[in-house]
Design a protein around this motif. Structure first.
Motif, PDB file in Angstrom:
ATOM      1  N   LEU A   1      -3.920  13.331  12.839  1.00 22.04           N
ATOM      2  CA  LEU A   1      -4.134  14.706  13.289  1.00 22.04           C
ATOM      3  C   LEU A   1      -4.822  15.559  12.231  1.00 22.04           C
ATOM      4  O   LEU A   1      -5.463  16.550  12.542  1.00 22.04           O
ATOM      5  CB  LEU A   1      -2.804  15.344  13.699  1.00 22.04           C
TER       6      LEU A   1
ATOM      7  N   LEU B   1       4.616  20.353  10.808  1.00 19.68           N
ATOM      8  CA  LEU B   1       3.863  20.563  12.049  1.00 19.68           C
ATOM      9  C   LEU B   1       2.911  21.749  11.893  1.00 19.68           C
ATOM     10  O   LEU B   1       1.719  21.657  12.211  1.00 19.68           O
ATOM     11  CB  LEU B   1       4.836  20.808  13.210  1.00 19.68           C
TER      12      LEU B   1
ATOM     13  N   THR C   1       0.072  20.933   9.494  1.00 23.21           N
ATOM     14  CA  THR C   1      -0.903  19.991  10.032  1.00 23.21           C
ATOM     15  C   THR C   1      -1.780  20.669  11.077  1.00 23.21           C
ATOM     16  O   THR C   1      -2.991  20.461  11.119  1.00 23.21           O
ATOM     17  CB  THR C   1      -0.178  18.784  10.673  1.00 23.21           C
ATOM     18  N   PHE C   2      -1.165  21.507  11.897  1.00 26.68           N
ATOM     19  CA  PHE C   2      -1.896  22.186  12.969  1.00 26.68           C
ATOM     20  C   PHE C   2      -2.834  23.243  12.411  1.00 26.68           C
ATOM     21  O   PHE C   2      -3.970  23.385  12.863  1.00 26.68           O
ATOM     22  CB  PHE C   2      -0.888  22.829  13.921  1.00 26.68           C
TER      23      PHE C   2
ATOM     24  N   ARG D   1      -1.009   9.255  21.263  1.00 27.40           N
ATOM     25  CA  ARG D   1      -1.683  10.511  21.616  1.00 27.40           C
ATOM     26  C   ARG D   1      -2.244  10.453  23.035  1.00 27.40           C
ATOM     27  O   ARG D   1      -2.294  11.456  23.743  1.00 27.40           O
ATOM     28  CB  ARG D   1      -2.804  10.799  20.612  1.00 27.40           C
TER      29      ARG D   1
ATOM     30  N   ASP E   1       1.143  14.886  25.345  1.00 28.68           N
ATOM     31  CA  ASP E   1       0.538  16.099  24.806  1.00 28.68           C
ATOM     32  C   ASP E   1       1.505  16.846  23.887  1.00 28.68           C
ATOM     33  O   ASP E   1       1.207  17.924  23.406  1.00 28.68           O
ATOM     34  CB  ASP E   1       0.146  17.048  25.953  1.00 28.68           C
ATOM     35  N   SER E   2       2.705  16.268  23.698  1.00 25.54           N
ATOM     36  CA  SER E   2       3.711  16.956  22.881  1.00 25.54           C
ATOM     37  C   SER E   2       3.787  16.315  21.503  1.00 25.54           C
ATOM     38  O   SER E   2       3.801  15.093  21.364  1.00 25.54           O
ATOM     39  CB  SER E   2       5.072  16.885  23.573  1.00 25.54           C
ATOM     40  N   PHE E   3       3.858  17.139  20.485  1.00 23.77           N
ATOM     41  CA  PHE E   3       3.869  16.626  19.120  1.00 23.77           C
ATOM     42  C   PHE E   3       5.113  15.788  18.846  1.00 23.77           C
ATOM     43  O   PHE E   3       5.035  14.692  18.297  1.00 23.77           O
ATOM     44  CB  PHE E   3       3.784  17.784  18.120  1.00 23.77           C
TER      45      PHE E   3
ATOM     46  N   MET F   1       4.916  12.470  20.523  1.00 23.06           N
ATOM     47  CA  MET F   1       3.897  11.634  19.879  1.00 23.06           C
ATOM     48  C   MET F   1       4.469  10.975  18.623  1.00 23.06           C
ATOM     49  O   MET F   1       4.231   9.799  18.350  1.00 23.06           O
ATOM     50  CB  MET F   1       2.682  12.487  19.522  1.00 23.06           C
TER      51      MET F   1
ATOM     52  N   ARG G   1     -10.039  18.223  31.080  1.00 23.58           N
ATOM     53  CA  ARG G   1     -10.190  17.474  29.841  1.00 23.58           C
ATOM     54  C   ARG G   1      -8.862  16.819  29.493  1.00 23.58           C
ATOM     55  O   ARG G   1      -7.818  17.406  29.616  1.00 23.58           O
ATOM     56  CB  ARG G   1     -10.639  18.399  28.718  1.00 23.58           C
ATOM     57  N   THR G   2      -8.955  15.578  29.070  1.00 24.20           N
ATOM     58  CA  THR G   2      -7.734  14.902  28.662  1.00 24.20           C
ATOM     59  C   THR G   2      -7.899  14.441  27.246  1.00 24.20           C
ATOM     60  O   THR G   2      -8.970  14.526  26.659  1.00 24.20           O
ATOM     61  CB  THR G   2      -7.479  13.667  29.529  1.00 24.20           C
ATOM     62  N   ALA G   3      -6.794  13.939  26.733  1.00 20.58           N
ATOM     63  CA  ALA G   3      -6.822  13.457  25.356  1.00 20.58           C
ATOM     64  C   ALA G   3      -7.897  12.384  25.189  1.00 20.58           C
ATOM     65  O   ALA G   3      -8.592  12.339  24.195  1.00 20.58           O
ATOM     66  CB  ALA G   3      -5.465  12.886  24.996  1.00 20.58           C
TER      67      ALA G   3
ATOM     68  N   ASP H   1     -11.258  13.949  24.751  1.00 24.12           N
ATOM     69  CA  ASP H   1     -11.421  14.685  23.510  1.00 24.12           C
ATOM     70  C   ASP H   1     -11.461  13.787  22.285  1.00 24.12           C
ATOM     71  O   ASP H   1     -12.157  14.050  21.330  1.00 24.12           O
ATOM     72  CB  ASP H   1     -10.286  15.695  23.367  1.00 24.12           C
ATOM     73  N   LEU H   2     -10.704  12.696  22.350  1.00 28.82           N
ATOM     74  CA  LEU H   2     -10.656  11.813  21.190  1.00 28.82           C
ATOM     75  C   LEU H   2     -11.993  11.151  20.930  1.00 28.82           C
ATOM     76  O   LEU H   2     -12.338  10.844  19.809  1.00 28.82           O
ATOM     77  CB  LEU H   2      -9.613  10.718  21.411  1.00 28.82           C
TER      78      LEU H   2
END
Lengths: 290, 303
Positions: A35, A156, A159-160, A211, A215-217, A220, A282-284, A287-288
């Motif tokens: 991340l 968290l 990192t964010f 991931r 969608d939750s940290f 994940m 849009r999904t992970a 985006d990845l």
């Protein structure tokens, strides 16, 4: 029973426990690394630690202390270099870790008789896991889990949003140092199992796979550690039955899991897009890989 | 909530400040005082030092000289207590796996150590703030699945949950539609009404700055500070933006226009007459903006 057969061997039992713990450990820390966009730090640091391992061999220090200290210093140095805005994190990793690796290679090439020992370090040698190694990896797993547990909220936030977290009192300097220490310890402890060259994959594959699934940290983090442990465990069995190197079987199994998760999330995305009119959400996955 | 008369200490007090990141200073010889309870907009072209000034208040910019006090306490390294910051939405990683409540609770990251899960007090604060901002039903959503206005509210909620006395916002109205912009400004005005000092940066002179009680014009230093009615003069604005500006006052309304686009249009029209191959869209574009002094947008100073 062929499933239980390898458990008759002590070396396999040790290796199985070590691979499971190392998988969970790398999966857990890997979430933060992926991340932060520093996926290559695992690859780099393990090479760096290799330099430290060679040096500690030469000056007759304990492997864990010498290599751990070396890895920690490299991680701190990477952080410090990357924080000054002139040099990006990727370049900092490239410079510091490859020169450290080169230093180790230079030392080895002067005394060729050690080459065999270091081949194990490069590609992993699960057969050589001793009870001491198990204690070390157990202790590192406990310490890193405690660190992630007690610093969960602060890590968290950092990192964010590394720029804003200090505004709210998050001690960025201490956490970065703590994280560097945890990462160095993780790499030193896992190095013998997966090997220097493949450790990056065990750090990157489980978080990227999880991931795709959430969608939750918090989820994940848990899934990544569980996926890491499962691939470590199953990878060891595969290694025994297919007679391939354990590092390779663990990484290949992780990659297969990733492909499955990728296919699943792509399908789900297509189904959602088909159900609703208009552009696909849009999904992970999207985006990845943009 | 203390009223203005109870709090003679200014919220922000800067004297003789020179600061910057590398060799070249971004801000030079800045002296500025913002009273507690004010609602202030920092305006100026890109690279003028608006964001840097916000970061100075957070103790995140190396200082060459001068003194900075926030709520009466000198700012050295690191942020002072009682201050909250909302970054530009463009800097947010929208693909990061966090939900609305996870983001908002970050504002209390240091308050309920050591457990990783939110405490009862966290939950109470969370629901109060989300309710106040009208986003209670979005708590479990991923931050990517929100509209621009909702996203701005989430980051505002993260700032408010830390119960700040000063709220700093970097370009809170950039990149959102007109309706959202007005909602955000109304929200900020409500928050300011509760006694919180609000300082924001903006490049929208007409839509945002002209409606604020106070503005500070910045271009490498403070050019002017005061009520927009007094501060927005052609002279001050030209010195701030380094370009000719017109100010139109009518029926209590204040409109600022950049003269340059008008001249550009003149030139375009000129070259148009000489090039018969001109395409239709250009025609439409030129004529749709035939009244530059009123509809002309505020300059954002992009080079």
């Amino acid at each position: 029973m062929p499933i239980l057969e390898p458990l008759d061997y002590a070396f396999f039992r040790n290796g199985l426990v070590a691979a499971t713990l190392a998988g969970a450990l790398c999966g857990l820390l890997g979430v933060y690394i992926v991340l932060r966009g520093m996926s290559y730090i695992g690859h780099g640091l393990s090479h760096s630690v290799f330099g430290g391992a060679v040096v500690s061999y030469f000056i007759d220090w304990n492997f864990y202390i010498g290599a751990g200290l070396w890895g920690f210093l490299s991680a701190v140095l990477i952080n410090a270099t990357a924080r000054g805005r002139r040099i990006g994190a990727d370049a900092a990793i490239g410079i510091i870790t490859t020169s450290s690796f080169a230093f180790g290679v230079a030392l080895i090439s002067r005394g060729r008789s050690f080459t065999r020992n270091f081949e194990a370090a490069l590609f992993g040698n699960i057969l050589g896991v001793t009870v001491t190694d198990l204690w070390v990896i157990g202790a590192v797993t406990a310490a890193v889990t405690a660190f992630v547990f007690f610093a969960y909220k602060q890590l968290l936030f950092l990192t964010f949003d590394p720029d804003v977290a200090p505004v709210y009192g998050v001690p960025a300097g201490w956490l970065d140092t703590g994280f560097a220490l945890a990462l160095a310890a993780t790499i030193v402890a896992s190095m013998q199992i997966v090997g220097v060259t493949l450790i990056a994959a065990t750090i990157v594959i489980p978080p990227v796979t999880s991931r795709l699934l959430t969608d939750s940290f918090g989820r994940m983090l848990v899934w990544s550690a569980v996926l890491g442990a499962i691939t470590g465990f199953m990878g060891m069995y595969l290694s025994y039955h297919l007679n391939v190197a354990s590092g390779a079987s663990i990484v290949l199994l992780g990659a297969a899991g990733f492909v499955a998760a990728y296919a699943y999330s792509s399908l789900r995305r297509r189904r959602m897009a088909g159900g609703a009119a208009g552009p696909a959400p849009r999904t992970a996955t999207a985006d990845l890989f943009d | 909530m203390g009223s203005l008369s109870d709090a003679p200490t200014p919220a922000v007090s800067i004297s003789g400040l020179t600061c910057g990141y590398d060799v070249r200073p971004v801000l030079q010889d800045v002296t500025l005082s913002i009273a507690a309870g004010q609602f202030v907009g920092l305006v100026g072209p890109s690279g003028a030092g608006k964001t840097t000034l916000l970061r100075v208040l957070l103790g995140m910019v190396p200082r060459v000289s001068g003194a900075v006090h926030v709520l009466g306490t000198p700012v050295r390294h690191g942020p002072p207590a009682g201050i909250a910051y909302v970054p530009q939405l463009e800097t947010v990683d929208w693909n990061f796996p966090v939900t609305v409540e996870e983001v908002v609770l970050m504002g209390r990251a240091m308050k309920t150590w050591p457990w990783p899960w939110p405490s009862q007090a966290d939950r109470t604060h969370l629901h109060r703030i989300l309710g106040r901002l009208g986003i209670n039903n979005l708590a479990r959503r991923h931050i990517r699945d929100l509209s621009g206005g909702q996203q701005q509210r989430v980051f505002l909620a993260r700032a408010l949950i830390s119960e700040p006395r000063i709220l700093l916002l970097d370009e809170p109205t950039s990149g959102v539609d007109v309706k959202t912009r007005d909602e955000v400004l109304h929200l900020l005005s409500d928050i300011n009404g509760d006694g919180v000092t609000v300082v924001l940066t903006t490049h929208e002179l007409n839509a945002v700055a002209a409606h604020l009680p106070q503005v500070v014009c910045i271009n490498g230093g403070v050019v002017a500070h005061g009520d927009p009615d007094d501060v927005f003069t052609p002279d001050v604005l030209s010195r701030t933006y380094g370009a000719d500006m017109q100010v139109v006052r009518q029926d209590g309304l204040l409109l600022v226009a950049d003269i340059a686009p008008h001249r550009l249009r003149e030139r375009l029209r000129h070259s148009h007459e000489h090039q018969h191959a001109a395409t239709e869209p250009w025609h439409a574009h030129v004529h749709a903006h035939a009244v530059p002094a009123v509809t002309g947008s505020a300059p954002d100073g992009e080079p």
